[in-house]
Enzyme design. Structure first.
Site, PDB file in Angstrom:
ATOM      1  N   ASP A 101       6.607   2.702   8.773  1.00 48.20           N
ATOM      2  CA  ASP A 101       6.389   2.574   7.415  1.00 48.20           C
ATOM      3  C   ASP A 101       7.586   2.149   6.505  1.00 48.20           C
ATOM      4  OD1 ASP A 101       4.481   3.483   5.385  1.00 48.20           O
ATOM      5  OD2 ASP A 101       4.117   4.975   6.801  1.00 48.20           O
ATOM      6  N   GLU A 271      -0.046  -1.616   1.639  1.00 49.70           N
ATOM      7  CA  GLU A 271      -0.799  -0.739   1.212  1.00 49.70           C
ATOM      8  C   GLU A 271      -1.159  -0.930  -0.316  1.00 49.70           C
ATOM      9  OE1 GLU A 271      -1.561   4.171   0.608  1.00 49.70           O
ATOM     10  OE2 GLU A 271       0.251   3.193   0.098  1.00 49.70           O
ATOM     11  N   HIS A 331      -3.535   9.531   6.279  1.00 45.10           N
ATOM     12  CA  HIS A 331      -2.958  10.782   6.276  1.00 45.10           C
ATOM     13  C   HIS A 331      -3.187  11.340   4.730  1.00 45.10           C
ATOM     14  CE1 HIS A 331      -0.172   7.693   4.910  1.00 45.10           C
ATOM     15  NE2 HIS A 331       0.504   8.677   4.137  1.00 45.10           N
ATOM     16  N   ASP A 332      -3.822  10.348   3.936  1.00 44.73           N
ATOM     17  CA  ASP A 332      -3.906  10.904   2.300  1.00 44.73           C
ATOM     18  C   ASP A 332      -5.170  11.219   2.212  1.00 44.73           C
ATOM     19  OD1 ASP A 332      -1.104  10.256   1.694  1.00 44.73           O
ATOM     20  OD2 ASP A 332      -1.529   8.348   1.333  1.00 44.73           O
TER      21      ASP A 332
END
Length: 550
Positions: A101, A271, A331-332
């Site tokens: 990331d 993203e 993860h969101d």
């Protein structure tokens, strides 16, 4: 370094690892880099091409690593740079690419850059963040909203100005209009490329630039919930025209691409969340910008065949030579086992999860899987007193935040504490219902979700024609999702039943005698010119094109 990119990432499968919750090697209740390294044989056994590791940089952890205080160091809770180098080496030995990331739109408010920037209006980094004077009445500069609700502006008493925060107040937005900031961020990317990373997942990358006019965003017609109430999050009250997805970002992404082109076989995946997602994805993945991008479209609550047809059709219309990366979990958002299975009984729900993966694997684009998806984990119901996510704490109880999908991986269920994740109390509890889905229990069961996932990924490798095949979505008007994938020499027909009832598909001309290459385990059959598809049933048919000479 220079060379041609082999484009390994096209049609690749990327496995997302959330390090806090993957494996705790040092026994402090938090997953770490050494824990990831210890489980790489398991990851390799899945059949994925790469891992994406969520942030592990030095951070005060206001947003669990997405608030970076040092872009070039590992936070001590995850280990150190040597641990990272060991992970890279071990992954590469197993043929796994490593994507990490990068958060280029904002930093932590404890980053030395911000501490200097807020100290005065005339220091060397005074313009490294987005600062604005108050209105004459002292109120915020404009109506922009934070993604997490409330105003996107925070007051600084030292400068007597507001600073922009698109997320938490502890995450001030960097000012990428400043060339010095761009140069610094590119240098930080190079730091990790030199350490051997194979690419970057760029977090919220369309937030990197703002409109310097600071013009108000227009109001958005509100979509009321089932109780007739407006959205909980004020971010949804406006069209985000001026606070993200600015044209300057396209030029910056070309600079990012120029850097990565110096390192063969590296990749960027962005993203992208926007009101006009598909157009942004198209813009960001063409003209030597990002290699691929994913949006929040398939991370929504909706998963009907009609919704999927509409979403995939819109994407196909605009993305052209661009490349999507399809993700239905991360993860969101709540896990798809729960989020996409409302109204289905447990047996049907379990059968639908492999169908979701088969759909991803046969779409035009790459695939991103989130840890635990291969085990069929449900969304965990976390008690308020156990919540740690500020997003959920702020908007409780109407929104419970992201902790439910971030609980620790259940590795074993043989009496070990916390399902083998950690010998001590973990940062989030392991839900009781996850113990019986531990990886160790599924290993030797050929019909387990884990082994279904492995078989599907192996099947995916056996059909390389899917990597570049064009796609055509069929408007069936029912609960069947049907689409073609075509190359110059071969043709695939994919059909999956997303509905609550069995259905049939009349096969188009040329497919009545096609080869049925559906992976094992999917209900349904082809008889004559008809495919019968029960709930969660699926068929993949294959034929050589007439005159292909093969």
């Amino acid at each position: 370094m220079s060379g041609n990119n082999t484009e390994w990432w096209r049609n690749s499968v990327i496995y997302q690892i959330y390090p806090r919750s993957f494996c705790d090697a040092n026994g402090d209740g938090i997953g770490d880099l050494a824990g990831i390294t210890s489980k790489l044989d398991y990851v390799k056994s899945l059949g994925v091409d790469a891992i994406w590791i969520s942030p592990f940089f030095k951070s005060p952890m206001a947003d669990f690593g997405y608030d970076v205080a040092d872009y070039r160091d590992v936070d001590p809770i995850f280990g150190n740079l040597q641990d990272f180098d060991n992970l890279i080496e071990a992954a590469h030995q197993r043929g796994l690419k490593v994507i990490i990331d990068q958060i280029l739109s904002h930093s932590s408010d404890q980053h030395p850059w911000f501490e200097e920037s807020r100290s005065s209006r005339d220091n060397p980094r005074a313009d490294w963040y987005v600062w604005a004077d108050p209105r004459p009445d002292g109120s915020v500069p404009n109506n922009w909203m934070s993604n997490f609700g409330g105003s996107a502006w925070r007051w600084c008493t030292r400068r007597r100005q507001y600073y922009l925060t698109n997320f938490l107040k502890e995450q001030p937005d960097l000012n990428l209009h400043n060339p010095e900031v761009q140069e610094q961020l590119l240098a930080d990317l190079k730091f990790w490329l030199e350490r051997g990373v194979d690419g970057f997942r760029l977090d919220a990358i369309n937030h990197a630039f703002h409109n310097r006019s600071l013009q108000d965003n227009p109001a958005r017609p509100l979509e009321l919930d089932e109780n007739g109430l407006p959205p909980v999050n004020t971010y949804q009250y406006q069209w985000h025209i001026h606070d993200k997805s600015q044209p300057e970002n396209l030029v910056f992404l070309q600079r990012v691409r120029q850097l990565l082109d110096q390192y063969p076989d590296t990749v960027t995946v962005g993203e992208v969340g926007d009101d006009n997602t598909h157009k942004v994805m198209a813009d960001y993945t063409t003209e030597n910008r990002l290699h691929m991008a994913y949006s929040f479209d398939l991370l929504s609550e909706e998963c009907s065949a009609e919704f999927l047809r509409e979403t995939l059709g819109k994407n196909q219309q605009v993305i052209e030579e661009g490349w999507p990366c399809w993700s239905i979990s991360n993860h969101d958002v709540p896990r798809p086992m729960t989020r996409w299975n409302k109204g289905f009984d447990p047996e049907q729900a379990a059968a639908r999860v492999p169908m979701f993966l088969l759909t991803q694997l046969t779409l035009r684009g790459s695939v991103c899987l989130y840890q635990g998806e291969e085990l069929g984990l449900e969304e965990a119901d976390i008690a308020f007193e156990d919540l740690v996510d500020p997003y959920g704490i702020n908007l409780w109880p109407e929104f419970k935040g992201r902790d439910g999908c971030r609980t620790p991986m259940p590795w074993v269920n043989g009496g070990e504490a916390n399902a083998g994740f950690s010998p001590v109390k973990p940062w989030l509890p392991v839900p009781d219902e996850h113990y019986h889905k531990a990886a160790s229990l599924q290993e030797d069961d050929s019909a387990s979700m884990l082994n279904r996932f492995r078989a599907l990924l192996q099947w995916h490798r056996e059909w390389p024609g899917l990597a570049t095949a064009e796609q055509e979505i069929v408007d069936t008007g029912n609960d069947l999702l049907v689409f073609y994938r075509r190359t110059e020499t071969e043709e695939f027909l994919v059909a999956a039943n997303f509905g609550h009832q069995a259905d049939t598909l009349e096969l188009p001309a040329g497919f009545a005698e096609a080869r049925d290459i559906t992976p094992a385990g999917f209900a349904g059959k082809v008889t004559g010119g008809t495919a019968a598809l029960p709930v969660a049933g699926a068929r993949v048919l294959y034929r050589k094109k007439t005159g292909s000479g093969q």
